[in-house]
Design an enzyme around this catalytic site. Sequence first.
Site, short mmCIF file in Angstrom:
data_model
loop_
_atom_site.label_atom_id
_atom_site.label_comp_id
_atom_site.label_asym_id
_atom_site.label_seq_id
_atom_site.Cartn_x
_atom_site.Cartn_y
_atom_site.Cartn_z
N ASP A 198 0.81 -1.22 0.00
CA ASP A 198 0.00 0.00 0.00
C ASP A 198 0.84 1.27 0.00
OD1 ASP A 198 -2.34 -1.38 -0.13
OD2 ASP A 198 -2.85 -1.16 1.99
N ARG B 40 2.42 4.34 17.21
CA ARG B 40 1.79 5.32 16.30
C ARG B 40 2.06 6.77 16.68
NH1 ARG B 40 2.50 1.72 12.82
NH2 ARG B 40 0.75 0.39 12.24
N ASP C 129 -5.43 2.43 13.65
CA ASP C 129 -4.20 3.18 13.39
C ASP C 129 -4.46 4.52 12.72
OD1 ASP C 129 -2.45 1.44 14.62
OD2 ASP C 129 -2.31 0.14 12.88
N SER D 107 -2.36 -9.61 7.77
CA SER D 107 -1.88 -8.25 7.89
C SER D 107 -1.06 -8.17 9.17
CB SER D 107 -3.08 -7.30 7.94
OG SER D 107 -2.68 -6.09 8.49
N1 ARG Z 1 -5.45 -4.31 16.72
C1 ARG Z 1 -4.15 -3.79 17.04
C2 ARG Z 1 -4.25 -2.33 17.35
O1 ARG Z 1 -5.19 -1.70 16.95
C3 ARG Z 1 -3.13 -4.07 15.98
C4 ARG Z 1 -3.37 -3.49 14.63
C5 ARG Z 1 -2.15 -3.73 13.83
N2 ARG Z 1 -2.28 -3.75 12.46
C6 ARG Z 1 -2.09 -4.87 11.71
N3 ARG Z 1 -1.81 -4.67 10.47
N4 ARG Z 1 -2.19 -6.06 12.18
O2 ARG Z 1 -3.38 -1.80 17.97
#
Ligand code: ARG
Length: 421
Positions: A20, A100, A129, A180
């Site tokens: 992406d 983040r 995120d 992912s």
């Molecule tokens: N659910 C977790 C969070 O919101 C991890 C998200 C991470 N992204 C991924 N591509 N798995 O912090």
Amino acid sequence: MQGRVRLSDKVVLAYSGGLDTSVAIKWLKDRYGLDVITLTVDVGNERDFSTVRQKALDIGAIKALVIDAKELFVKYFIFPALQANALYEGQYPLATALSRPLIAKLLVDIAVEEGASAVAHGCTGKGNDQVRFDVSINTLAPELKIIAPAREWGMTREETINYAKRHNIPIPITVSSPYSIDENLWGKSIECGALEDPWTEPPEDVFTWTKSPSETPDKPSYVEIGFEEGIPVTIDGQKVDGVSLIQQLNELAGSHGVGRIDHVENRVVGIKSREIYEAPAATVLLQAHQALEAMTLSKDQLRFKQKVAQEYADLIYSGLWFSQLNRDLSAYILSSQCYVTGTVRMKLLKGHSSIVGRKSPKSLYNLSLATYDKGDQFDQSASVGFIHLWGLPVKIQAQVQLLGDKEGPLSIMAPKKPEEG
Ligand code: ARG
């Protein structure tokens, strides 16, 4: 997108090297006429950063920056979360969530340095995120425009791959993986693919940090973690810097299959999602830290601190890092840690870590009060008066209200049903 973008302007894109964000380099130029500066932040997601950098330039970025932020990440994000015992919904050590605001801060700094009027990130419109990035960026630099190509372009995964093919953008091999994934020092987050069915056991191939407990050694490993004011500083008596300490524990605990988490969690945007985490170091450190707090904090401190931990975890999860509430909670957490110094011994075996020893120069555990052997200094006769006063209010209440109940002597065992009608 928010606000207007001047032509021939610059945008700083948070770049992972994945599909992406690689497509985004080209898309930002085509759609908005923006020159793209990529920023890749090393938060312990081991990668070949020089290849990632070169790839960005090959696709058309005018500049490609890589920042090693591991120390910043540990000092300002991971260790404060450890001192708090932050676990979202009691399970998730918040690895992705913690990274983040740091990445957002670095994006903003670079945008200012480079005179860019916009920043961009690769988040879709369904996750947490995007919330964390957008809220943090807007808080730190409201004048910056935020572009989230993957939230805007409306392409399916297949269309994105075709876009990449059409524009000679190399497609990462990870694209063939159904999952992912996001990784940093504090843990690995895995979602999508077969995991979307919460009834399906995670296939073994989702795990790369932790061995399957069926394949781990039959002999336990012991590890001693030394803390100073709530911060882990030694492993087996040796001083280690924070980054290496976490890396070492990820290795060791992972080799015993420790740190697998399977969580159906509540996202900020209202969706429940099934998430798998691998967090060996985080699991061991959070457990050890809590064991040391159990020795060095009073009962009331421990109880109050649990509430703070929950608030703090929620704040981190929901993207509100740059807030006065964070400072307020942090002040309490930090103050609570001044005697959390000592050593915890842990045993790692077959997917489990257990506390097998703890000691502290500031321990509130007092052997001469606790012992049932000789040397006992606890005044047992004082308990009689104490119990008399402690139980007084319930005794009075029972006599006046509960024991006289018409429903019979056993009615005190069960809660009274509300009157019908
Ligand atoms: N659910 C977790 C969070 O919101 C991890 C998200 C991470 N992204 C991924 N591509 N798995 O912090």
